[in-house]
Design a protein around this motif. Sequence first.
Motif, PDB file in Angstrom:
ATOM      1  N   UNK A  96       0.890  -1.178   0.000  1.00  0.00           N
ATOM      2  CA  UNK A  96       0.000   0.000   0.000  1.00  0.00           C
ATOM      3  C   UNK A  96       0.924   1.223   0.000  1.00  0.00           C
ATOM      4  N   UNK A  97       1.614   1.458  -1.099  1.00  0.00           N
ATOM      5  CA  UNK A  97       2.706   2.438  -1.105  1.00  0.00           C
ATOM      6  C   UNK A  97       2.303   3.855  -0.691  1.00  0.00           C
ATOM      7  N   UNK A  98       3.155   4.458   0.092  1.00  0.00           N
ATOM      8  CA  UNK A  98       3.030   5.860   0.498  1.00  0.00           C
ATOM      9  C   UNK A  98       1.791   6.205   1.320  1.00  0.00           C
ATOM     10  N   UNK A 160      -6.827   6.317  -4.741  1.00  0.00           N
ATOM     11  CA  UNK A 160      -5.532   6.956  -5.026  1.00  0.00           C
ATOM     12  C   UNK A 160      -4.571   5.966  -5.670  1.00  0.00           C
ATOM     13  N   UNK A 161      -4.505   4.752  -5.075  1.00  0.00           N
ATOM     14  CA  UNK A 161      -3.573   3.737  -5.572  1.00  0.00           C
ATOM     15  C   UNK A 161      -3.984   3.248  -6.956  1.00  0.00           C
ATOM     16  N   UNK A 162      -5.285   3.126  -7.209  1.00  0.00           N
ATOM     17  CA  UNK A 162      -5.744   2.675  -8.516  1.00  0.00           C
ATOM     18  C   UNK A 162      -5.379   3.690  -9.581  1.00  0.00           C
ATOM     19  N   UNK A 163      -5.536   4.955  -9.246  1.00  0.00           N
ATOM     20  CA  UNK A 163      -5.210   6.027 -10.181  1.00  0.00           C
ATOM     21  C   UNK A 163      -3.727   6.020 -10.535  1.00  0.00           C
ATOM     22  N   UNK A 164      -2.909   5.831  -9.500  1.00  0.00           N
ATOM     23  CA  UNK A 164      -1.468   5.924  -9.745  1.00  0.00           C
ATOM     24  C   UNK A 164      -0.978   4.751 -10.602  1.00  0.00           C
TER      25      UNK A 164
END
Length: 171
Positions: A96-98, A160-164
Amino acid sequence: MTIKNIITEPDKILRKISSPVQEVGDAERKIMDDMVETMYSANGIGLAAIQIGIPKRIIVIDLKIENKKNPLFFVNPVIKNKDNLKSTYEEGCLSVPNQFAEIDRPKKCDVEYLDYNGEKKILKAEGLLATCIQHEMDHLEGILFIDYLSKLKKSMIIKKLSKSKSTRIVV
Ligand code: ZN
């Protein structure tokens, strides 16, 4: 030793329940070596096998106290006793980065497991080590630390993670 790719949320593999290891042999030791190498290269203090796509009940931890390497290997870990007292750490996760959040967990726990050589051991853990073991053991059940957050906070993180991950183009 090979550095493996770390799988990140929202990949469904992370939600798999890992299977017990039948015997700790060379193949399992190779997985543990790769896990430690991968964890060090990503600057993590713990890693579960499922995070590199292997659904086996194996975790590695190294708190690197005083900057010395001291990897701990846990195969088929089981928590025997949990403290009623809680401790709170700001947790993050290589999958779950950042993203970070304060999570309460039992302050002490006893964990029974097989070590790198397949020997049965019991460790009395407390503080950061206890939290780390519990975080990694959650991975074996397909649980991530963000599951302890409110629905809203969790969905914001996943969004957020899906977007990145997706490639965005502007034309
Ligand atoms: Zn994690």
